[in-house]
Write an enzyme that holds these catalytic residues in place. Structure first.
Site: not given
Ligand SMILES: Cc1cc2nc3c(=O)[nH]c(=O)nc-3n(C[C@H](O)[C@H](O)[C@H](O)COP(=O)(O)O)c2cc1C
Length: 190
Positions: A167-171
């Protein structure tokens, strides 16, 4: 868990999505001039010794690999939102392994390996079909020999990255690098 076991788990999960081309992977190589080329090849085997695909040794990739064995593999498994990157070095598989795989292929594909001078310029499609017919005649009623220019390569990894979308590009990025005979697991910022 070592990266090969991790890869096996992820690959099984990928297969469970019934993808249309399950074995497709992107292979990147670079020749002596440093120019990088990418193309899809099919993963035909893997274990803790490495990742195997089959091709024409005289193709552009074959010529590049001959002068520079360093290469990268990339898997994009969209239904899982996962990516796997692998880097390492390529070497030819044993003739025995190439022969075993070659003879498991459809006869037309075996003949195709003789007909296609992969990556070479040809005048037109007719030329290719004529070569195909030539080899159909040549091998009629006979087992098709493995062309000397055809066989496998095995990529022996030195680095893996397992990427999962977050989520939120917090890969999530987990890498494994081979050092001192061991695999070192590290987390990377996305
Ligand atoms: C789905 C798919 C699978 C392919 N599998 C192979 C393969 O296993 N081996 C191969 O030599 N080329 C395969 N190709 C063709 C390569 O992408 C490429 O066109 C060919 O190997 C010539 O590459 P080169 O000129 O860089 O050597 C495949 C292409 C696609 C789209």
């Amino acid at each position: 868990m070592d990266p090969f076991q991790e890869f096996q788990l992820w690959y099984n999960l990928w297969l469970s999505t019934n993808p249309p081309e399950p074995a497709a992977m992107i292979l990147s190589t670079a020749g002596s001039n440093g120019q990088v080329s990418s193309r899809i090849v099919l993963l035909r085997d893997f274990d803790e010794k490495g990742f195997v695909f089959f091709t024409n040794y005289n193709s552009t990739k074959g010529i590049q690999i001959h002068s520079n064995p360093n290469a990268a593999l990339l898997f994009w498994w969209q239904p899982l939102s996962r990516q796997v990157r692998i880097e390492g070095t390529l070497e030819k598989t044993s003739r025995e392994q190439s022969e075993k795989y070659f003879h498991s292929r459809a006869r037309e594909n075996q003949i195709g390996a003789w007909a296609s001078q992969q990556s070479n310029k040809i005048p037109d499609r007719e030329y290719l079909l004529e070569r195909f017919d030539h080899y159909v005649d040549k091998f009629s009623d006979k087992e098709v020999d493995v062309p000397p220019h055809w066989g496998g390569y095995r990529l022996t990894p030195i680095w893996f990255e397992f990427w999962t979308a977050g989520r939120h590009r917090l890969n999530d990025r987990v890498s494994f690098r081979h050092s001192g005979g061991k695999w070192i697991r590290e987390i990377l910022a996305p």
